[in-house]
Design an enzyme around this catalytic site. Sequence first.
Site, PDB file in Angstrom:
ATOM      1  N   GLU A 141      45.606  39.876  32.231  1.00 51.74           N
ATOM      2  CA  GLU A 141      45.429  41.227  31.691  1.00 51.74           C
ATOM      3  C   GLU A 141      45.866  41.319  30.233  1.00 51.74           C
ATOM      4  OE1 GLU A 141      47.697  40.298  33.863  1.00 51.74           O
ATOM      5  OE2 GLU A 141      49.631  41.258  33.474  1.00 51.74           O
TER       6      GLU A 141
ATOM      7  N   HIS B 233      49.419  36.157  32.769  1.00 48.92           N
ATOM      8  CA  HIS B 233      48.915  37.524  32.632  1.00 48.92           C
ATOM      9  C   HIS B 233      47.494  37.537  32.091  1.00 48.92           C
ATOM     10  CE1 HIS B 233      52.874  39.282  33.356  1.00 48.92           C
ATOM     11  NE2 HIS B 233      53.362  38.300  32.633  1.00 48.92           N
TER      12      HIS B 233
ATOM     13  N   CYS C 117      52.331  37.471  37.796  1.00 49.83           N
ATOM     14  CA  CYS C 117      53.737  37.292  37.395  1.00 49.83           C
ATOM     15  C   CYS C 117      54.678  37.980  38.392  1.00 49.83           C
ATOM     16  CB  CYS C 117      53.935  37.776  35.974  1.00 49.83           C
ATOM     17  SG  CYS C 117      55.452  37.151  35.214  1.00 49.83           S
TER      18      CYS C 117
END
Lengths: 207, 297
Positions: free
Chosen positions: A189, A187, A87
């Site tokens: 993560e 994302h 991002c």
Amino acid sequence: MSPLSPLRRPRVGIVALQGDVREHQAILESLGAEVALLRMPADVKGVEALVLPGGESTTMSLLLQSSGLDEELARMVDDRLPMLGTCAGMILLAREVLDGRPDQRCFGAIDVSVRRNAFGRQLDSFEAELSVRHMGAPMHAVFIRAPVVERAGPGVDVMATVDLPGDVARSVPVVCMEGHVIVASFHPELAADGRLHELLLSKVEGD
Amino acid sequence: MTYEDGRSTGTARVKRGLAEMLRGGVIMDVVNAEQAKLAEDAGAVAVMALERVPADIRRDGGVARMSDPALIEGIQEAVTVPVMAKARIGHFAEAQILESLRVDYIDESEVLTPADEAHHIDKWAFQVPFVCGATNLGEALRRISEGAAMIRSKGEAGTGNVVEAVRHLRSIVGDIRKVTTADSAERFRWAKQLQAPIELVEEVAATGKLPVPLFCAGGLATPADASLVMQLGAEAVFVGSGIFKSSDPARRATAIVEATAHFDDPEILAKVSKGLGEAMPGSEISSLEVKLAERGW
């Protein structure tokens, strides 16, 4: 992908000035990497790979300059360190930001041009299952006010695309890789999916 | 909402995801496009659009309401960072208007005059995420059970006095620590005592943190204030009157951004705190006629 040898713990720096640093740290540590949180130039010592997290790219850009980390980051790009940007991190690693602020620095680690907030505002943020080349099963992709790649250079491996809504829907790259640099609009993560991080670590081991 | 192509919008993960992206940053109150530009130039991760900063609301008295939509749109056009706006506690119609303006976050805020004395907004009914204030863990978990995707300490807005924010933060973080050491029987008692759903108490016990990011607001005025609350466990800070009621807003805004990013580095904190000019004039909490933190329940 083979797990890391227990004797080999690559030292991975995360630019830790702002954003979702903790989630990246958790994934990297679960994969056996040693994590260095980078806030000042002295923190980069011994770093073999780099992660630029999600956050606000304008804020990170300013903090990179004021801390002097920007020069270190430029040097690491020149040194061809393996890098992963998600991002905001993708925006910072791009060659060109089409609608960035005039003072926004891009580090040109990968030959792509990106557009910020390409889907619109937070109401247009979304999650979806996304097929990503080389990754096997689809990734659960969380897009938050996400950027997209408007132009990918000839040497860039476009690993995933999504349809950008609009008058005429068009398909745009959202995961790209060029040599040692990987960028994603979304994302991984936030979904605790470590496969792109594994790919990053495999590039360290390849040295 | 789930679309035919498999995309889902407005989910808890998507709502909380934006809050995660703001961590380590500063969200600044702004009343017009010019202030919003200044905030963005200084490195704000987001701006909060409102008609008057809390210090002026406090001074002027009267009913404080949602901002004029034209003002919010002007701010949205001026900056690329997320734009938040405030709705009154319980005023779901104001929230519906803000959602239609496509603001990025709604603050159901005690800084505005409450519209409902018994009910907060059902935040699950919205696609747009909400942040809510809290003074303690029970209040935080009740707001999360209503759908809040971010919690901030209430502090005492518009005072330039950080003492209430510290009290609220210490209360929330301290009780989280206690909950994590409670056994299964004690967790039921915690749920009762906190007046919060047992499922959320169990989640806090298992993870050692709130299910959503915890930010700090209310009375921050200096870089040192930002460092203090970050060290106490806040994940980002809101600064309201503290910037635009100071003598040099641009420098102070930049300094607070630096201080939040480098909150545990006293040398940087000393450097950015030098020569900032006058901070906003502060107030003793005991001298206040209205305590905003007592609004909401």
